[in-house]
Design a protein around this motif. Sequence first.
Motif, PDB file in Angstrom:
ATOM      1  N   HIS A   5     -51.144  29.156 -23.880  1.00 18.46           N
ATOM      2  CA  HIS A   5     -50.280  28.171 -23.906  1.00 18.46           C
ATOM      3  C   HIS A   5     -50.454  26.950 -25.148  1.00 18.46           C
ATOM      4  O   HIS A   5     -51.721  26.667 -25.147  1.00 18.46           O
ATOM      5  N   HIS A  58     -40.956  25.854 -23.323  1.00 11.22           N
ATOM      6  CA  HIS A  58     -40.656  25.066 -22.065  1.00 11.22           C
ATOM      7  C   HIS A  58     -40.472  23.604 -22.411  1.00 11.22           C
ATOM      8  O   HIS A  58     -40.510  22.432 -21.569  1.00 11.22           O
ATOM      9  N   CYS A  68     -43.311  23.443 -26.903  1.00 15.06           N
ATOM     10  CA  CYS A  68     -44.825  23.758 -26.130  1.00 15.06           C
ATOM     11  C   CYS A  68     -44.260  24.963 -25.503  1.00 15.06           C
ATOM     12  O   CYS A  68     -43.089  25.088 -24.760  1.00 15.06           O
TER      13      CYS A  68
END
Length: 478
Positions: A236, A326, A100
Amino acid sequence: MDLKQIEKINTYEWEISRSVQPWMRVPVRIFSDEIMLKAALQDRSLDQAVNAASLPGLVGSVCVMPDVHQGYGFPIGGVAATDVQEGVISPGGIGYDINCGVRLMASDLPRQAAEHLLEDFTRLLYQACPSGVGEKGIVQVQAKELRRICEQGSGWALKNGFADREDIETSEDGGCIAGADWAAVSRRASERGAEQIGSLGSGNHFIEVDYVEQVFDEQAAAVMGLHKGSIAIQLHSGSRGFGHQVCTDFVHQFQAVAAKYHIQLPDRELVCAPLNSTEGRAYLSAMRAAANYAFCNRQVLAYAVRQTFEDCFPGYHLRNVYDLAHNIGKIETHRIGGQSVRVCVHRKGATRAFAPGHPDLPQQYQKIGQPVLVPGSMGTSSWVLVGTESAMLKSFGSCSHGAGRVLSRTQAKKEVNGGQLREELAARGIFVQAGSLRGLAEEAPRAYKNIDRVIECIEGTGLGRSVARLVPLAVIKG
Ligand code: 5GP
Ligand code: MN
Ligand code: MN
């Protein structure tokens, strides 16, 4: 965990010593101020960090970021490094949504010139970028092609017309991690992944149109192409059902492995295998395949975002600033106790934050350091920082990845009405396009910690240096 068990090192650093629990092999180092530390004591996140300190082969400390909150086994906002020879790898220390991450794109388009078209642009983005649970992506492929995606990451997107060379150069690891092995990927994962390349997902995943509200480091901002008052876009997303299945497969498979290798753990959610074992190597290879899937997914989405942007605002280019993971495990070299050590850095809800001059950084970021992208929430600011030498020394070159949750999804849904929230945001000039109002409620700004405070802690401890602050104008939530 109790505040009394935590030693204060200075305003922004705290330590839980090895003597707190018999299984701890290393201490836990917390980067936070007292207020945020007390907030972290409200859930199990620090107990989870203490449990994670039991993993064989850990070096240095288990690090905890100011945005920490409870996760599966490991806390989200945790970093742990294990020796490649003697250490283990733990899927829970990487997370279900493998790689992610966040991508930031920037333009020279002034906010004022965009404003009258913003709602239309956002609606077009929503059409161009599939979102929602289980939604099919922009690209649907057969297993043979999926294998190439897993091996090539964003390189696949470049070959197939979904990327520019600059996109690849300004992605962590050039958008592809070597060592992915298709043979380690289950059939179920392959089935779930085949239709989802170029899809956002739901819930916490978003596309957000921002403007650069403030610049703190003119030189670094100029290198990144961030100009005060101009439009920038954050994206994202992760590895969708594919990465989730890879994690699920190995969490199950590893349940039996700990006993085989005589590994005792205080929490079974920490299941792991030696990096140097058949099982450990298989997970590492499958995790890398999922990481490459995610790089390619964000790249394909970003390409659609760029096309939509450039159609809507002729004459303006949307260039890539950086694409950053991340949730990931990386084999890296770090200096620990004066020695260079090869370690597997588990970053779960934490970003890489390499200092200026690091050989793994692209040419244009050699002088300023790696861009670090820290989204806040759809109703607050987000921050762009750069990595530092302090991060290299204190946190294996890592920084925080967001504001972090304060309310669980269930709590947020109880307390927030999605429709009302959308109106409140509209009144503040933030246009929201959401797949579901219930989903939107889970993501309310008040479900997250104070991002500015997180950044103050990061600055205070030196893990990152602020470059610019972004403020939202429109957001798409799956
Ligand atoms: P995670 O990957 O842990 O789900 O989320 C990373 C961070 O993104 C969260 O900690 C939160 O601070 C931030 N975030 C979640 N939703 C949004 C959004 O809609 N816009 C922005 N700018 N940030 C968000
Ligand atoms: Mn994420
Ligand atoms: Mn995710």
